[in-house]
Scaffold this motif. Structure first.
Motif: not given
Length: 265
Positions: A107-112, A240-247, A231-238
């Protein structure tokens, strides 16, 4: 309005060995500890993660507030909705440190990825995903070996009861490949591929904005569209970051559960 377009260059980020002289510390011990940008980003995000949790729990109170409250909510999410949900209360608490570490690292790593000035995912190069997958892999093996004994764990994982003997020649190699090779490989590749693709798309969208903005004529108007898309894809990346950490954490928990109950194969 005059300007120039500079095409994005990804090679130094993903193939740093070709770019000696552009890395920090490349003249120290023959470059063994040289740091390129993606490694520096990893260290920065790891430091932020450690400092935040250290501050949150340095002086825990019975009634939490502020950063401690946020930290407890985050840890409780992993404990309740990943660890205990998959492993049950007893085993969930036992393996929570590993599962929570994996979750918050991803989660934290990929917020970068979406932080201006950093703008790259530490998971978009295979090293970090491999390390996380190896941690999950050895935890899975440890869980099974500690409960059943290593030999019995391997036997339970590979041998399906009540099969005709001849079929074991086919089934055992398949089970070995899927259990002990495919699991860590897919964990690492899934994480890397998602963030590498996201990073490349963001680079292309913002580069397109740069390109169209400086071309004037009829093309300039397209820069607004590509900027909105970025900008929209940046919000989508948020998301994805959470989902990948969860998965990732969820799959590690599932693999641990399968190892714990390998005898019911």
């Amino acid at each position: 309005m005059k300007g120039s377009f500079h095409a994005p260059e990804l090679d130094p980020e993903f193939f740093p060995g070709q770019y000696y002289g552009q890395m920090l510390g490349d003249d120290f011990l023959g470059g063994w500890f040289a740091l390129d940008r993606i490694m520096i980003v990893r260290l920065i995000m790891a430091l932020i993660l450690v400092v935040l949790f250290a501050i949150a729990f340095r002086n825990p109170k019975l009634v939490p507030s502020g950063l401690q409250n946020l930290g407890e909510v985050a840890v409780d999410f992993v404990r309740l909705h990943i660890a205990e949900d998959i492993l049950g209360k007893k085993e969930g608490r036992r393996f929570l440190p590993v599962i929570a570490t994996i979750f918050f690292t991803v989660l934290f790593m990929n917020v970068a990825t979406i932080i201006p000035g950093l703008n790259i995912s530490p998971s978009s190069r295979i090293g970090l995903p491999i390390v996380l997958a190896v941690v999950g892999y050895f935890t899975m093996i440890y869980a099974g070996a500690a409960r059943h004994g290593f030999g019995k764990y391997v036997k339970h994982s590979l041998v399906i009861p009540n099969l005709p003997p001849a079929l074991h020649l086919l089934v055992v190699p398949i089970e070995f490949f899927s259990t002990f090779i495919l699991r860590p490989v897919t964990l690492a590749l899934r994480l890397m591929a998602n963030f590498l693709a996201g990073h490349i798309i963001l680079v292309l969208l913002y580069s397109a904005t740069n390109f169209f903005f400086w071309q004037l004529n009829a093309w300039t108007a397209l820069s607004g569209m590509t900027l909105i898309a970025a900008i929209l894809f940046t919000l989508y990346e948020l998301i994805v970051i959470f989902l990948q950490a969860y998965i990732f954490a969820l799959l590690v928990a599932v693999y641990i559960e399968l190892s714990l109950h390998a005898d019911s194969h």
